[in-house]
Design a protein around this motif. Structure first.
Motif, PDB file in Angstrom:
ATOM      1  N   ASP A  69       4.123   2.642  -4.473  1.00  0.00           N
ATOM      2  CA  ASP A  69       5.580   2.972  -3.806  1.00  0.00           C
ATOM      3  C   ASP A  69       5.739   1.855  -3.463  1.00  0.00           C
ATOM      4  OD1 ASP A  69       4.115   2.315  -2.279  1.00  0.00           O
ATOM      5  OD2 ASP A  69       4.021   3.333  -0.891  1.00  0.00           O
ATOM      6  N   GLY A  70       5.474   0.861  -4.237  1.00  0.00           N
ATOM      7  CA  GLY A  70       6.588  -0.625  -4.304  1.00  0.00           C
ATOM      8  C   GLY A  70       5.754  -1.614  -2.558  1.00  0.00           C
ATOM      9  N   SER A  71       4.736  -1.308  -1.761  1.00  0.00           N
ATOM     10  CA  SER A  71       4.144  -1.713  -0.917  1.00  0.00           C
ATOM     11  C   SER A  71       2.905  -2.294  -1.237  1.00  0.00           C
ATOM     12  CB  SER A  71       3.835  -0.556  -0.180  1.00  0.00           C
ATOM     13  OG  SER A  71       3.077  -0.108  -0.448  1.00  0.00           O
ATOM     14  N   TRP A  72       2.398  -3.149  -0.163  1.00  0.00           N
ATOM     15  CA  TRP A  72       1.289  -4.094  -0.280  1.00  0.00           C
ATOM     16  C   TRP A  72       0.796  -3.806   0.831  1.00  0.00           C
ATOM     17  CZ3 TRP A  72       5.308  -6.179  -2.370  1.00  0.00           C
ATOM     18  CH2 TRP A  72       4.766  -6.885  -3.866  1.00  0.00           C
ATOM     19  N   SER A  73      -0.639  -3.679   0.935  1.00  0.00           N
ATOM     20  CA  SER A  73      -1.033  -1.830   2.428  1.00  0.00           C
ATOM     21  C   SER A  73      -0.842  -1.014   3.240  1.00  0.00           C
ATOM     22  CB  SER A  73      -1.191  -4.134   3.270  1.00  0.00           C
ATOM     23  OG  SER A  73      -2.284  -4.640   2.101  1.00  0.00           O
ATOM     24  N   VAL A  78       3.278  -6.590   5.522  1.00  0.00           N
ATOM     25  CA  VAL A  78       2.488  -7.406   4.819  1.00  0.00           C
ATOM     26  C   VAL A  78       3.494  -7.188   3.375  1.00  0.00           C
ATOM     27  CG1 VAL A  78       0.032  -7.337   3.486  1.00  0.00           C
ATOM     28  CG2 VAL A  78       0.308  -6.226   5.241  1.00  0.00           C
ATOM     29  N   THR A  79       3.768  -6.182   2.683  1.00  0.00           N
ATOM     30  CA  THR A  79       4.425  -6.074   1.876  1.00  0.00           C
ATOM     31  C   THR A  79       6.125  -7.314   1.966  1.00  0.00           C
ATOM     32  OG1 THR A  79       4.801  -3.706   1.282  1.00  0.00           O
ATOM     33  CG2 THR A  79       6.918  -4.493   0.163  1.00  0.00           C
ATOM     34  N   ALA A  80       7.052  -7.120   3.586  1.00  0.00           N
ATOM     35  CA  ALA A  80       7.289  -8.293   3.166  1.00  0.00           C
ATOM     36  C   ALA A  80       6.950 -10.047   3.491  1.00  0.00           C
ATOM     37  CB  ALA A  80       8.329  -8.492   4.593  1.00  0.00           C
ATOM     38  N   THR A  94      13.150 -13.610  -8.623  1.00  0.00           N
ATOM     39  CA  THR A  94      14.048 -13.346  -8.084  1.00  0.00           C
ATOM     40  C   THR A  94      14.047 -11.469  -8.237  1.00  0.00           C
ATOM     41  OG1 THR A  94      15.917 -13.578 -10.147  1.00  0.00           O
ATOM     42  CG2 THR A  94      16.174 -15.315  -8.549  1.00  0.00           C
ATOM     43  N   GLU A  95      15.817 -11.010  -7.609  1.00  0.00           N
ATOM     44  CA  GLU A  95      15.089  -9.400  -7.725  1.00  0.00           C
ATOM     45  C   GLU A  95      14.853  -9.185  -9.305  1.00  0.00           C
ATOM     46  OE1 GLU A  95      17.067  -7.007  -5.406  1.00  0.00           O
ATOM     47  OE2 GLU A  95      18.167  -8.795  -4.771  1.00  0.00           O
ATOM     48  N   ARG A 103      10.759  -3.349  -6.383  1.00  0.00           N
ATOM     49  CA  ARG A 103      10.232  -1.754  -5.681  1.00  0.00           C
ATOM     50  C   ARG A 103       9.886  -2.219  -4.553  1.00  0.00           C
ATOM     51  NH1 ARG A 103       7.506  -1.384 -10.584  1.00  0.00           N
ATOM     52  NH2 ARG A 103       5.253  -2.038  -9.730  1.00  0.00           N
ATOM     53  N   SER A 104       9.671  -4.082  -4.137  1.00  0.00           N
ATOM     54  CA  SER A 104       9.261  -3.715  -2.957  1.00  0.00           C
ATOM     55  C   SER A 104      10.031  -4.199  -1.985  1.00  0.00           C
ATOM     56  CB  SER A 104       8.383  -5.562  -2.902  1.00  0.00           C
ATOM     57  OG  SER A 104       8.785  -6.550  -3.686  1.00  0.00           O
TER      58      SER A 104
END
Length: 376
Positions: A69-73, A78-80, A94-95, A103-104
């Protein structure tokens, strides 16, 4: 009257949720105690190369750890932090560098709430929103300006003041907590101020002056604190006269966070509050532990805050109270390099308190710290 959702964090990451707050033992004072000449404070080519390799290894670990889903944890916070680590690394991601970045960002945007907060939970909303602002701002993409502006408004709305029934004389006046109307703390305060500073909030905005009331009351400095302090050494506690490590003791993570908060709010470097905090750092200088904290706790939070505080203060060396001069960038870089695991990650092997058992969080913090070391 401002609307602030209650909800005292049950985990009571009492010193900073993901923002992990805490530190480790007493001062060691053993770090590079030789006095360098002025031209020896710049990182040499070999060490800079080692730092680059360590950052790259950490980012490779994180890329492999990203969820579908693009996240961490499964965490906005944490994702940010991971996104910030990428965007501010020497490679300057960069993007356009790949779907793992896009995704993040999408994950963060998917968690923008109607009240302006950016969070997957009602807990830690200040922390999550603050680090999300900093990461989105670091993209340089003007498309996110409205999201950032609304998130700024959310953070300002959390600040306790007269509208919430807190007179200026109350010790919590001007503070910001986890995201409800519970007690504010310096760790959440620092994260909010970092986000507001990074996203260019007007220096004349009342948020800064109100914040300084709470920040100053969290400093163990009788000269400048209008609340009676139980400790009087110039350092900072988690909140006025309270430390998760016992009593109202000053400790490393919060003193670095307090120094940063003062500087973010525009306090002059020669102000007695800034100088008292810096003198505490001089008296307790170490990268072997989080000074005055329980053993192992919040160690990497300290490294992250210390790197940012020293970079913001702007001096290449720290001369401790014994007269030894330390190249803080070299000391911190060598310590973090020595703690990196074979897979490129970092983790707190001494204490998992405040999420420091999560390698995604700790690796992001370590990379951000090395980014500050490398870039100063």
């Amino acid at each position: 009257m401002k609307t602030i959702t209650a909800g005292l964090i049950t985990l009571m990451l009492a010193a900073a949720p993901l923002c992990g707050l805490a530190e480790d033992v007493a001062v060691s004072g053993s770090d590079s105690a030789t006095e360098p000449a002025a031209d020896e404070t710049a990182l040499d080519t070999e060490l800079r190369s080692e730092i680059e390799r360590a950052i790259d290894a950490g980012l490779r670990y994180l890329r492999a750890a990203q969820a579908d889903d693009g996240s961490w944890s499964q965490s906005v916070g944490v994702t940010a932090l991971v996104l910030r680590a990428y965007l501010q690394s020497p490679r300057g991601s960069t993007e356009e560098d790949g779907p793992f970045i896009a995704r993040s960002i999408a994950y963060l945007l998917d968690h923008v709430q109607d009240d302006g907060s950016i969070s997957e939970t009602n807990h830690n909303r200040n922390y999550n929103t603050a680090v999300a602002i900093t990461a989105l701002k670091a993209t340089g993409n003007a498309e996110y300006t409205p999201v950032i502006a609304n998130a700024q408004g959310f953070l300002k709305g959390l600040q306790l003041d007269d509208e919430d029934g807190y007179a200026r004389s109350h010790k919590y006046y001007g503070g910001i907590g986890y995201g409800g109307d519970e007690r504010p703390d310096l760790s959440n305060m620092y994260m909010a101020l970092e986000a507001l500073k990074a996203s260019d909030v007007d220096p004349d905005d009342p948020v800064w002056e109100k914040a300084l009331v709470f920040v100053s009351r969290s400093q163990n400095n009788s000269e400048t604190n209008d609340v009676k302090v139980s400790v009087d050494d110039g350092g900072f506690a988690y909140m006025p006269n309270y430390s998760p490590h016992g009593g109202g003791e000053s400790y490393g993570g919060m003193t670095s966070a307090g120094l940063l908060s003062l500087l973010f709010a525009g306090v002059d470097k020669n102000d007695p509050r800034v100088q008292a905090a810096y003198d505490w750092i001089r008296a307790n200088y170490t990268v072997d532990a989080n000074p005055n904290a329980k053993e192992g706790q919040g160690l990497f939070y300290y490294y992250n805050a210390f790197a940012k505080a020293m970079a913001a203060y702007g001096e290449p060396t720290v001369t401790d109270t014994a007269g030894n001069t330390h190249d803080w960038r070299r000391d911190l870089a060598e310590k973090l390099l020595s703690l990196q695991r074979e897979d490129g990650s970092w983790i707190n092997s001494l204490s998992s308190r405040w999420w420091e058992g999560d390698p995604n969080l700790v690796t992001a913090w370590s990379v951000i710290a090395l980014n500050h070391v490398y870039g100063t």
